[in-house]
Each structure stands twice: as structure tokens, then as C-alpha cells.
Design a protein around this motif. Sequence first.
Motif, PDB file in Angstrom:
ATOM      1  N   CYS A  93      10.446 -30.186 125.261  1.00 38.81           N
ATOM      2  CA  CYS A  93      10.495 -29.590 123.929  1.00 38.81           C
ATOM      3  C   CYS A  93      10.575 -30.733 122.916  1.00 38.81           C
ATOM      4  N   GLN A  94       9.472 -30.983 122.240  1.00 36.42           N
ATOM      5  CA  GLN A  94       9.341 -32.182 121.418  1.00 36.42           C
ATOM      6  C   GLN A  94      10.335 -32.236 120.262  1.00 36.42           C
ATOM      7  N   ASP A  95      10.778 -31.097 119.765  1.00 36.88           N
ATOM      8  CA  ASP A  95      11.664 -31.075 118.596  1.00 36.88           C
ATOM      9  C   ASP A  95      13.141 -31.046 118.957  1.00 36.88           C
ATOM     10  N   LEU A  96      13.453 -31.030 120.250  1.00 34.13           N
ATOM     11  CA  LEU A  96      14.848 -31.070 120.690  1.00 34.13           C
ATOM     12  C   LEU A  96      15.241 -32.496 121.053  1.00 34.13           C
ATOM     13  N   SER A  97      16.546 -32.721 121.148  1.00 33.07           N
ATOM     14  CA  SER A  97      17.050 -34.046 121.510  1.00 33.07           C
ATOM     15  C   SER A  97      16.806 -34.332 122.980  1.00 33.07           C
ATOM     16  N   VAL A  98      16.953 -35.587 123.346  1.00 31.15           N
ATOM     17  CA  VAL A  98      16.836 -36.005 124.743  1.00 31.15           C
ATOM     18  C   VAL A  98      17.830 -35.247 125.606  1.00 31.15           C
ATOM     19  N   SER A  99      19.083 -35.212 125.190  1.00 31.95           N
ATOM     20  CA  SER A  99      20.135 -34.572 125.998  1.00 31.95           C
ATOM     21  C   SER A  99      19.891 -33.080 126.164  1.00 31.95           C
ATOM     22  N   ASN A 100      19.416 -32.408 125.089  1.00 28.10           N
ATOM     23  CA  ASN A 100      19.124 -30.977 125.199  1.00 28.10           C
ATOM     24  C   ASN A 100      17.964 -30.717 126.140  1.00 28.10           C
ATOM     25  N   ASN A 101      16.996 -31.618 126.190  1.00 25.97           N
ATOM     26  CA  ASN A 101      15.900 -31.477 127.134  1.00 25.97           C
ATOM     27  C   ASN A 101      16.371 -31.684 128.568  1.00 25.97           C
ATOM     28  N   ILE A 102      17.228 -32.670 128.775  1.00 25.20           N
ATOM     29  CA  ILE A 102      17.688 -32.961 130.134  1.00 25.20           C
ATOM     30  C   ILE A 102      18.447 -31.783 130.732  1.00 25.20           C
ATOM     31  N   PHE A 103      19.286 -31.127 129.924  1.00 27.02           N
ATOM     32  CA  PHE A 103      20.138 -30.045 130.438  1.00 27.02           C
ATOM     33  C   PHE A 103      19.701 -28.667 129.947  1.00 27.02           C
ATOM     34  N   ILE A 104      18.446 -28.548 129.510  1.00 30.01           N
ATOM     35  CA  ILE A 104      17.967 -27.267 129.017  1.00 30.01           C
ATOM     36  C   ILE A 104      18.105 -26.192 130.107  1.00 30.01           C
ATOM     37  N   GLY A 105      18.657 -25.049 129.726  1.00 32.41           N
ATOM     38  CA  GLY A 105      18.872 -23.969 130.693  1.00 32.41           C
ATOM     39  C   GLY A 105      20.223 -23.994 131.350  1.00 32.41           C
ATOM     40  N   HIS A 106      20.906 -25.140 131.298  1.00 31.75           N
ATOM     41  CA  HIS A 106      22.266 -25.215 131.871  1.00 31.75           C
ATOM     42  C   HIS A 106      23.104 -26.222 131.092  1.00 31.75           C
ATOM     43  N   LEU A 107      23.190 -25.999 129.776  1.00 29.38           N
ATOM     44  CA  LEU A 107      23.954 -26.886 128.900  1.00 29.38           C
ATOM     45  C   LEU A 107      25.450 -26.763 129.199  1.00 29.38           C
ATOM     46  N   PRO A 108      26.184 -27.877 129.221  1.00 29.76           N
ATOM     47  CA  PRO A 108      27.636 -27.811 129.424  1.00 29.76           C
ATOM     48  C   PRO A 108      28.304 -27.139 128.233  1.00 29.76           C
ATOM     49  N   ARG A 124      23.677 -39.682 129.315  1.00 33.64           N
ATOM     50  CA  ARG A 124      23.677 -41.139 129.374  1.00 33.64           C
ATOM     51  C   ARG A 124      23.867 -41.623 130.811  1.00 33.64           C
ATOM     52  N   GLN A 125      24.701 -40.941 131.574  1.00 34.09           N
ATOM     53  CA  GLN A 125      24.938 -41.330 132.965  1.00 34.09           C
ATOM     54  C   GLN A 125      23.668 -41.237 133.797  1.00 34.09           C
ATOM     55  N   ILE A 126      22.872 -40.182 133.551  1.00 32.84           N
ATOM     56  CA  ILE A 126      21.619 -40.028 134.288  1.00 32.84           C
ATOM     57  C   ILE A 126      20.605 -41.077 133.841  1.00 32.84           C
ATOM     58  N   LEU A 127      20.491 -41.287 132.547  1.00 29.42           N
ATOM     59  CA  LEU A 127      19.525 -42.256 132.023  1.00 29.42           C
ATOM     60  C   LEU A 127      19.833 -43.674 132.469  1.00 29.42           C
ATOM     61  N   GLU A 128      21.103 -43.983 132.653  1.00 27.71           N
ATOM     62  CA  GLU A 128      21.490 -45.336 133.077  1.00 27.71           C
ATOM     63  C   GLU A 128      20.973 -45.658 134.472  1.00 27.71           C
ATOM     64  N   LYS A 129      20.608 -44.647 135.242  1.00 29.69           N
ATOM     65  CA  LYS A 129      20.059 -44.883 136.573  1.00 29.69           C
ATOM     66  C   LYS A 129      18.698 -45.576 136.508  1.00 29.69           C
ATOM     67  N   PHE A 130      18.062 -45.538 135.322  1.00 34.55           N
ATOM     68  CA  PHE A 130      16.778 -46.222 135.137  1.00 34.55           C
ATOM     69  C   PHE A 130      16.961 -47.677 134.734  1.00 34.55           C
ATOM     70  N   ASP A 138      18.455 -43.244 123.408  1.00 33.68           N
ATOM     71  CA  ASP A 138      19.611 -42.584 122.798  1.00 33.68           C
ATOM     72  C   ASP A 138      19.551 -41.091 123.123  1.00 33.68           C
ATOM     73  N   PRO A 139      20.565 -40.521 123.814  1.00 36.92           N
ATOM     74  CA  PRO A 139      20.538 -39.093 124.164  1.00 36.92           C
ATOM     75  C   PRO A 139      20.419 -38.171 122.969  1.00 36.92           C
ATOM     76  N   SER A 140      20.830 -38.619 121.773  1.00 38.48           N
ATOM     77  CA  SER A 140      20.764 -37.770 120.589  1.00 38.48           C
ATOM     78  C   SER A 140      19.411 -37.857 119.886  1.00 38.48           C
ATOM     79  N   GLU A 141      18.540 -38.762 120.351  1.00 36.37           N
ATOM     80  CA  GLU A 141      17.249 -38.961 119.707  1.00 36.37           C
ATOM     81  C   GLU A 141      16.304 -37.801 119.994  1.00 36.37           C
ATOM     82  N   THR A 142      15.457 -37.456 119.025  1.00 35.40           N
ATOM     83  CA  THR A 142      14.471 -36.393 119.206  1.00 35.40           C
ATOM     84  C   THR A 142      13.349 -36.880 120.126  1.00 35.40           C
TER      85      THR A 142
END
Length: 506
Positions: A93-108, A124-130, A138-142
Motif C-alpha cells: 500500500c503505497q500511501d501507508l507507512s513501512v510499519s503499517n505495511n509490514i503488519f497489515i492485517g495483524h497490527l499490534p 525495526r527488529q525485522i528490518l535489521e535482519k537485512f 525508517d519504519p514511519s516512512e511512507t
Amino acid sequence: MDSDVILKTENIKKHFTGTYALKGVTVELKKGEIHALVGENGAGKSTLMNIISGVFPADEGSVYLDGKLIHFRNPNDAQMSGIGFVHQELALCQDLSVSNNIFIGHLPTKKGMVDNDSLCRQSRQILEKFGESGRNIDPSETVSTLSVAQQQMVEIAKALSSDCKVLIFDEPTSSLNEDEAEGLFEMIRKLARQGIGIFYISHKMDEIFSLCNTITIMRDGCRIETVSVKDTNTEYVVSNMVGKELGNLYPEKSTVKGAEVLRVENLTREPLFSNVSFSTYQGEILGLCGLVGAGRTEIARAVCGIDKRQSGDIYLNGKKLSVNNCKDASRAGICYLTEDRKKDGLFLDMSLIENMIAPQIDAFSSHGFVTVRRAEKTTGRYKELLNVKYSSLNQNIGSLSGGNQQKLMLAKLLAMKPKVLFLDEPTRGIDVGAKAEIHQLLRKLCEEGISIVVISSEMPETVGVCDRVVVINNGKSVGEISGSRLTQGKIVSTISEFSEKEGEKV
């Protein structure tokens, strides 16, 4: 069923309009196994994975997970059952943040509300694996502000955010550089050691033989053979994929350098690139070479009028051009093949004919109406030239395999009779046989007088198909390599030498 088998498909059949995509496919995936699916575009690999992941149902056959017969109504059912899918085409979803895309459908959540602190921390914990590349996101970035490579990492992170029993990767490294890809491979190996079963679809044989345990070869909707990686080799796998021995992947290079066709002088768009100059010549294929993020795509888009430039001049056959937008460029005969066919290259919910005529609808119209016969004739001609597989000219282009979509995107540009073609990742998501066809076609087009500029993240392709390369690093042209000096080692050393000099300046 073997207790080590975590997933099994049995006699899966699937039929689309005019096409049998799967003809009774049976495949087993074991716990902790990295299982490659290989085959030409249209062989049925992605269709089989789409059935497993609930995208659409099979016409016949069964799917078993942990020995139990399963029927998924939709991808969410599959995800909740422990099947994750990293698609070849980005589905963010291009207009959502990185974090919302990662956990879309099961947001904490916390007290019925989204827990943004937890969402950001877990992302951030998942992204750090890269590694460093992931930490730079930035998880808050669109999502729309990210590069294609960064979006690919977000797509993978999204699949990893659920506890998976089975994880499917469809061409996951198509937009990753070497370091990012190696980080992904290490992550996949780690997941396999944890007992997760992994299906891995790729056209890159070196990846498959270094990463996978098992290979299932598919052709024309059928499973041809399943073999152990240690008991086979690339030549055997490829010949069974295409049903014949495959010749050289790259055609012979040009030995003649003709007149200058395109000249770019001091092209600048700060901070993306500055003072970039290069020329193309008749009879040769030029490469813009560099790491992902070096500025290659941005330079090509500026030359083709898609993005504005701050300064610099463009000459075609010695004549200075006024290129203020993509219409100016295309009218002059300069065209661009995008690296992202889904977002920028095709209308996926429209037909083959509609896509073909979209860039030049006036040329296919008479008195305000599209001349259907002319459009059909042109589409059919390029279908034959590029060996495109489809059932009807009125078929939605989104229903075709990724490789056939790529070929039709190229056909759409060729129908415009270009003088200069900028091809950004021209064989992205295309199988080995189709790649060889595209490489041969590029050489033929070059010999017929079209000036070609190739941007590829696959260094073997850059070296194999290009006669000369301009090396781009950090938005600057830092070297030119041709002839016998054009090797992967020379490209890498040119990039490294510039980086070291820049470091000294800093």
C-alpha cells in the motif's frame, strides 16, 4: 504421508480462459527444506504457489498442510494458517507507512487501539535482519518514497511478520544488490534451520545451486522432475526447463563503432546526479553500470524527459534537443522501458491491444475512433517477434506471466519506432530461455540502427550484453570500460577506486 513433509500438493489442475496452467502437479515440501521451483515463464510455478497461498482455488486436486486437507478461501486464511508469500510483483500500500505495511492485517494493539510504539519497534527488529540496508529504512516512512529495492525488502519483511510454517519466495532478489541478496540468503537459511519449509522461485541458477536443497523442474504446466541439488547441474536443469539444449545466452558483440547517435553533456539533478556525460554510437549497446542506488535510473529518466533536470544538454544525431517532458523525448525517438512494469509500465486491468496502442493512440485512430484491425495487426506482429504467449488479444495483460508482460512492454515501445531505447532491468523476472531471446533481439535491434542503453543489476548480464559501459557511482560518471577490459572485476574495481577517493576527500 512422510512425517517430515509439511506441505503436499496432489494432482493440482488449473485452467484459465484458453490456457491450461497446471496439468496435475504433485509436489512435496519438507520441514527445513529450501525447495526451488524452476521453469520458463508460463510453466505454472506462480500459479501453483497462488493456489497454495489461497489467491485462487484449484480446479482439481488437493493441498495438504501438516497432513491435513486444506481449503483456503483467500490469502488471509493461508497467512493465518502459517503460509507466507513474497510475491514477484510488489503488493504494498503505497500511501501507508513501512510499519503499517509490514503488519497489515495483524497490527499490534493496546486497549483496543493500534500500539504505534510496539509497531515501530517490531518493524525495526525485522528490518535489521537485512543489515545496514534494512537499518536505513525508517519504519514511519511512507512506502511510496522508497526505492524499488527498499520496497522489495519491506515486502519480504511483511511475510516474515507472521509465524510461518511455509514461506514462498517468488523472485525475491530481482531488485536487491549483492549485499542485500546475501543478507536475504542468510535469513532464509536461518529460517530453514528453524524447521520452516521454503519454496523458492528464481530464474537465477547461481542462487538456486548455492541456496537450495531440492529442485522441481516444471514445463508447460507439468512437473517434469524433482532432483536433489547435489545430484544435478545447471545444464541439466536448464535443458529440461526449455525441453531442448540452450545455446549461448549472449550473442556475439559488435566489432564496429558507427556514428554518434545520442550525446548527453553535464546532465545534473542535485542531489541525485551531477555533471553526467556520455554518448551512444550506431552498432553498439551501451550499459549504465553501478550499484543499486547509484543514480542510473534517475539519469535515464531525466534523459527521457520523465523527470526534470536542472541543467545539461541532450543531442540526437548532432542536433540539440529541447526535452522538457516525456512527450518531447518520445517524439524525438527517445523511449524508456521502466524497471517497474506493474506501477509504471502497463495497465494490468486492460487488454493487450489497449496496452499496445496507449502510448500512441492517435496513430491507431481514424476520425476519433481506434482502427481495430490496424491495432490487431501491430500487436500480432510484435507478438511473433518476441514469442509472446497469450490466448487472445483481448485478454487482460495482468493475467499473463511476468515474462510475457515484460515482452509486451518492450513491444509497446518498439511499435513507437524509437531511435534510442533506454532499457531499465529489461530481463527482470524473465526465465533463462526468454532472457536469451531478449538478448538476441537487442543485438538485432542494435544492428538495425536503434541505439540501445541497458541498465541491469545483474553484472553478468551487463558484461555479457553490452559493448561498452559507463560506470555510475554516487550520481557521477566515474569511468568507461569497453572491449576486453569489460569484466565484472574491472567494474567493481572502478567503483571501489572512486569510493576510496571520495572517502579521502571527506
